[in-house]
Design a protein around this motif. Sequence first.
Motif, PDB file in Angstrom:
ATOM      1  N   SER A  43      -0.224  -3.009  -9.514  1.00 54.80           N
ATOM      2  CA  SER A  43      -1.654  -3.356  -9.612  1.00 54.80           C
ATOM      3  C   SER A  43      -2.073  -3.559 -11.069  1.00 54.80           C
ATOM      4  O   SER A  43      -2.938  -4.399 -11.361  1.00 54.80           O
ATOM      5  CB  SER A  43      -2.503  -2.262  -8.957  1.00 54.80           C
ATOM      6  OG  SER A  43      -2.534  -1.072  -9.742  1.00 54.80           O
ATOM      7  N   LEU A  68       0.823  -1.216   0.000  1.00 56.49           N
ATOM      8  CA  LEU A  68       0.000   0.000   0.000  1.00 56.49           C
ATOM      9  C   LEU A  68       0.855   1.263   0.000  1.00 56.49           C
ATOM     10  O   LEU A  68       0.338   2.358   0.238  1.00 56.49           O
ATOM     11  CB  LEU A  68      -0.935  -0.003   1.219  1.00 56.49           C
ATOM     12  CG  LEU A  68      -1.923  -1.171   1.296  1.00 56.49           C
ATOM     13  CD1 LEU A  68      -2.779  -1.070   2.543  1.00 56.49           C
ATOM     14  CD2 LEU A  68      -2.791  -1.245   0.044  1.00 56.49           C
ATOM     15  N   TYR A 128      -6.582   6.653  -3.974  1.00 52.00           N
ATOM     16  CA  TYR A 128      -7.210   7.388  -2.861  1.00 52.00           C
ATOM     17  C   TYR A 128      -6.142   7.909  -1.902  1.00 52.00           C
ATOM     18  O   TYR A 128      -6.175   9.077  -1.478  1.00 52.00           O
ATOM     19  CB  TYR A 128      -8.193   6.470  -2.137  1.00 52.00           C
ATOM     20  CG  TYR A 128      -8.629   6.982  -0.789  1.00 52.00           C
ATOM     21  CD1 TYR A 128      -9.510   8.063  -0.678  1.00 52.00           C
ATOM     22  CD2 TYR A 128      -8.155   6.378   0.384  1.00 52.00           C
ATOM     23  CE1 TYR A 128      -9.907   8.533   0.562  1.00 52.00           C
ATOM     24  CE2 TYR A 128      -8.547   6.845   1.621  1.00 52.00           C
ATOM     25  CZ  TYR A 128      -9.415   7.920   1.713  1.00 52.00           C
ATOM     26  OH  TYR A 128      -9.802   8.387   2.946  1.00 52.00           O
ATOM     27  N   ARG A 129      -5.170   7.065  -1.577  1.00 44.38           N
ATOM     28  CA  ARG A 129      -4.097   7.481  -0.670  1.00 44.38           C
ATOM     29  C   ARG A 129      -3.206   8.542  -1.328  1.00 44.38           C
ATOM     30  O   ARG A 129      -2.760   9.487  -0.662  1.00 44.38           O
ATOM     31  CB  ARG A 129      -3.247   6.274  -0.258  1.00 44.38           C
ATOM     32  CG  ARG A 129      -4.005   5.228   0.536  1.00 44.38           C
ATOM     33  CD  ARG A 129      -3.053   4.219   1.154  1.00 44.38           C
ATOM     34  NE  ARG A 129      -2.191   4.871   2.143  1.00 44.38           N
ATOM     35  CZ  ARG A 129      -1.171   4.246   2.734  1.00 44.38           C
ATOM     36  NH1 ARG A 129      -0.877   2.993   2.412  1.00 44.38           N
ATOM     37  NH2 ARG A 129      -0.429   4.888   3.627  1.00 44.38           N
ATOM     38  N   CYS A 176      -9.581  -2.946  -6.824  1.00 41.62           N
ATOM     39  CA  CYS A 176      -9.619  -2.496  -5.424  1.00 41.62           C
ATOM     40  C   CYS A 176      -8.256  -1.961  -4.998  1.00 41.62           C
ATOM     41  O   CYS A 176      -8.165  -0.917  -4.333  1.00 41.62           O
ATOM     42  CB  CYS A 176     -10.031  -3.660  -4.521  1.00 41.62           C
ATOM     43  SG  CYS A 176     -11.709  -4.269  -4.806  1.00 41.62           S
ATOM     44  N   TRP A 177      -7.196  -2.678  -5.359  1.00 41.73           N
ATOM     45  CA  TRP A 177      -5.842  -2.276  -4.983  1.00 41.73           C
ATOM     46  C   TRP A 177      -5.472  -0.929  -5.618  1.00 41.73           C
ATOM     47  O   TRP A 177      -5.066   0.004  -4.930  1.00 41.73           O
ATOM     48  CB  TRP A 177      -4.870  -3.373  -5.410  1.00 41.73           C
ATOM     49  CG  TRP A 177      -3.450  -3.185  -4.978  1.00 41.73           C
ATOM     50  CD1 TRP A 177      -2.977  -2.294  -4.048  1.00 41.73           C
ATOM     51  CD2 TRP A 177      -2.318  -3.913  -5.461  1.00 41.73           C
ATOM     52  NE1 TRP A 177      -1.611  -2.434  -3.926  1.00 41.73           N
ATOM     53  CE2 TRP A 177      -1.181  -3.409  -4.766  1.00 41.73           C
ATOM     54  CE3 TRP A 177      -2.146  -4.935  -6.398  1.00 41.73           C
ATOM     55  CZ2 TRP A 177       0.101  -3.909  -5.002  1.00 41.73           C
ATOM     56  CZ3 TRP A 177      -0.876  -5.429  -6.620  1.00 41.73           C
ATOM     57  CH2 TRP A 177       0.237  -4.930  -5.933  1.00 41.73           C
ATOM     58  N   TYR A 200      -7.577   2.011  -4.237  1.00 41.61           N
ATOM     59  CA  TYR A 200      -7.189   2.448  -2.895  1.00 41.61           C
ATOM     60  C   TYR A 200      -5.864   3.207  -2.925  1.00 41.61           C
ATOM     61  O   TYR A 200      -5.670   4.180  -2.190  1.00 41.61           O
ATOM     62  CB  TYR A 200      -7.089   1.246  -1.965  1.00 41.61           C
ATOM     63  CG  TYR A 200      -6.771   1.623  -0.533  1.00 41.61           C
ATOM     64  CD1 TYR A 200      -7.695   2.323   0.239  1.00 41.61           C
ATOM     65  CD2 TYR A 200      -5.544   1.298   0.029  1.00 41.61           C
ATOM     66  CE1 TYR A 200      -7.403   2.691   1.544  1.00 41.61           C
ATOM     67  CE2 TYR A 200      -5.246   1.663   1.335  1.00 41.61           C
ATOM     68  CZ  TYR A 200      -6.180   2.356   2.087  1.00 41.61           C
ATOM     69  OH  TYR A 200      -5.892   2.722   3.375  1.00 41.61           O
TER      70      TYR A 200
END
Length: 251
Positions: free
Chosen positions: A164, A68, A242-243, A235-236, A239
């Motif tokens: 990703s 992440l 988003y970060r 999803c990966w 996200y």
Amino acid sequence: MKCPKCGYLRQDQDSHVMEGVCPQCGIAYCKWIEKPVSAQEQPFVPEPENYSIEPVEHWLKRALNRLLEVPEPVDSPAFWGRVALFVAFFIWGWSFILGGIDWRSIGGSFLHNVNLPFHEFGHVLFRPFGRFMTILGGSLFQVLMPLGLMLAFIIQRRDTFAASIMLWWSGQNFIDVSPYIADAPHRAIPLIRGLSEAYHDWGNLLSMTKSLHRAGMYAGVSFGIGVALMLLSFCWGGYLLYRQHRNLNRL
């Protein structure tokens, strides 16, 4: 003499035991008496060896943090370029997912021609491992190669968003293989260079394992894995963006 350790009182029948030694517990009286009280009372406890063993939870947390990880600070043009790329792959991915196991849509895709050289190289790569692995190697390398690139992006480049996309590509390769598996009993899909049906990979593999009747099930499993990997990549990647957007707002 009474033993200072166990309290045994020496008897006449203990004459065979050396003077100054307890017949019951075997200690030398003088040495025991000379010991400090703390040494007599405290049992010996070996010092723990200096091993640096980290718990499994720690490694899992480190792995999750690496997956992440996002750049900081985030460059605005690069961020919006990733957003555009994510949207393109999101729409493209759903076209494969909703299309199902259909050779015309999957085989007619531009990406099928990109995957094909890697498929053929897989046959060469696995040739030293025998005929079965030589045949399987085409499809196997086709789906594993993007995963290798994914690891390279994570470990070497520390570019999780690109990783990703590589996961998405592996999922697409699983979908790309599925109609080839489903065609095993029929051998109707045209092969490269006009090769005859005798060179049909999955027709040969399932014939060798006497499982031609399971071709539809295996094709469904391959398609399902591909869909799962694509959804996971959505999803990966989402996200991660988003970060990155949160870091973008801090500039």
